[in-house]
Motif scaffolding. Structure first.
Motif, short mmCIF file in Angstrom:
data_model
loop_
_atom_site.label_atom_id
_atom_site.label_comp_id
_atom_site.label_asym_id
_atom_site.label_seq_id
_atom_site.Cartn_x
_atom_site.Cartn_y
_atom_site.Cartn_z
N UNK A 75 0.83 -1.20 0.00
CA UNK A 75 0.00 0.00 0.00
C UNK A 75 0.86 1.25 0.00
N UNK A 76 1.96 1.24 0.77
CA UNK A 76 2.87 2.38 0.80
C UNK A 76 3.48 2.62 -0.58
N UNK A 77 3.87 1.52 -1.24
CA UNK A 77 4.48 1.65 -2.57
C UNK A 77 3.49 2.18 -3.60
N UNK A 78 2.24 1.72 -3.55
CA UNK A 78 1.27 2.21 -4.53
C UNK A 78 0.93 3.68 -4.26
N UNK A 79 0.99 4.09 -2.99
CA UNK A 79 0.81 5.51 -2.69
C UNK A 79 1.96 6.34 -3.27
N UNK A 80 3.18 5.77 -3.22
CA UNK A 80 4.32 6.44 -3.83
C UNK A 80 4.15 6.53 -5.35
N UNK A 81 3.60 5.47 -5.94
CA UNK A 81 3.32 5.50 -7.38
C UNK A 81 2.37 6.63 -7.72
N UNK A 103 -2.51 1.60 -14.40
CA UNK A 103 -1.64 0.70 -13.64
C UNK A 103 -1.83 0.90 -12.14
N UNK A 104 -1.93 2.17 -11.71
CA UNK A 104 -2.14 2.45 -10.29
C UNK A 104 -3.50 1.91 -9.84
N UNK A 105 -4.53 2.13 -10.65
CA UNK A 105 -5.86 1.65 -10.31
C UNK A 105 -5.88 0.12 -10.20
N UNK A 106 -5.23 -0.56 -11.14
CA UNK A 106 -5.19 -2.02 -11.12
C UNK A 106 -4.52 -2.53 -9.85
N UNK A 107 -3.43 -1.89 -9.44
CA UNK A 107 -2.75 -2.33 -8.22
C UNK A 107 -3.62 -2.08 -7.00
N UNK A 111 -4.68 -5.08 -4.53
CA UNK A 111 -4.46 -5.06 -3.09
C UNK A 111 -5.75 -5.37 -2.35
N UNK A 112 -6.86 -4.74 -2.80
CA UNK A 112 -8.15 -5.01 -2.16
C UNK A 112 -8.55 -6.47 -2.33
N UNK A 113 -8.33 -7.01 -3.53
CA UNK A 113 -8.71 -8.40 -3.79
C UNK A 113 -7.85 -9.38 -2.97
#
Length: 306
Positions: A75-81, A103-107, A111-113
């Motif tokens: 989650x931290x990494x996707x926030x950085x993205x 790409x960000x939306x897919x991640x 994560x939720x899935x």
């Protein structure tokens, strides 16, 4: 050479030099933009790969503590993205912007899935029976949708309601991912911090929404009004909707018409504490909207300010 010819010659020379300097400046700017884009893509996709690797590791872990640690890291990494993408909005070409945002939306959705599979939370759904006190009966359901966000289920689901006021308890949605689906002529109060909010096929509704630490995803939510605070907003196939919004990155619209954006001006008791908890700053890009169907430099005809 006559004086007139000398003047004309000097004028032509000056024009040639000016054109040459202009071409040099344009080439330099193009090279800088290209280098900037290449550097962004290099960093972005490297971090994207790290995030996906983090999620892949989760399937091999047995300890809940380790799973939570890797989920938090992802989650931290996707926030950085998302932060990288926000900083690059001014120079990214439309194609790269769309691809990176997808790409960000897919991640986010992965994560939720993964969280639902590996660290499942109790799911709730808005049922047809009414509770005498709150007119809400929560039962377990799975959301099925043929639309853009059809893979999303959410921790909390409210669906298939008409002509009602839904005062959803804070403890049901706090820090969770919420899906609202098939609502008509409803007023919805979501006075709490949430992870994400998905709204699908909601017509002529009014939403009072607490701070969303992640993203607001909308599709086919026509003739509705949103009072919302979020990190990111993605709006699809939506017509004649109004947003009184506080959004820390640019809102993105696609296949939309008749949208209006204004500054959020309606709040609730405890709102400021929820904003702090969601980690959202004071930056508000309420009037800075990217329309994926309008690539011209001229203002998009598909949205306007209130």
């Amino acid at each position: 050479m006559s004086s007139e010819r000398e003047v004309e010659f000097l004028k032509l020379q000056e024009e040639r030099l000016s054109a040459l300097e202009k071409r040099k400046a344009e080439r330099k700017e193009a090279n800088q933009s290209s280098e900037q884009l290449n550097e962004f893509l290099k960093v972005f996709y490297s971090l994207k790969s790290e995030t996906e690797t983090e999620l892949e590791k989760l399937g091999k872990l047995t300890s809940d503590a380790e799973k939570k640690s890797h989920l938090n890291s992802a989650q931290t990494k996707v926030n950085c993205l998302q932060d990288l993408l926000n900083d690059a909005l001014s120079y990214l070409p439309a194609y790269d912007l769309r691809k990176s945002q997808d790409a960000v939306t897919t991640i986010h959705e992965n994560i939720a899935r993964v969280q639902q599979v590996i660290l499942p939370k109790k799911k709730f759904a808005f049922g047809k029976k009414k509770n005498a006190a709150a007119n809400i009966n929560v039962t377990e359901k799975k959301a099925n949708s043929d639309n853009k966000f059809s893979k999303y289920t959410g921790d909390v689901i409210y669906e298939n309601k008409s002509n009602e006021t839904l005062n959803i308890p804070k403890n049901e949605i706090h820090k969770k991912d919420v899906l609202l689906k098939n609502l008509t002529n409803c007023t919805v109060n979501l006075k709490s911090t949430m992870g994400t909010l998905h709204c699908t096929n909601c017509t002529n509704c009014t939403f009072f929404v607490g701070p969303i630490s992640g993203s607001l995803f909308l599709e086919s939510c026509n003739e509705s009004v949103y009072h919302v605070t979020c990190q990111q907003a993605r709006i699809h196939t939506t017509h004649a909707a109004t947003f009184y919004i506080h959004v820390t990155s640019k809102a993105i619209v696609e296949d939309c018409k008749g949208l209006k954006f204004g500054i959020r001006d309606q709040f609730y008791e405890g709102y400021e504490d929820d904003v702090a908890e969601a980690g959202l700053g004071e930056t508000n890009n309420w009037d800075d909207v990217d329309d994926f169907n309008w690539l011209s430099k001229d203002p998009s005809p598909n949205w306007s300010t209130v």
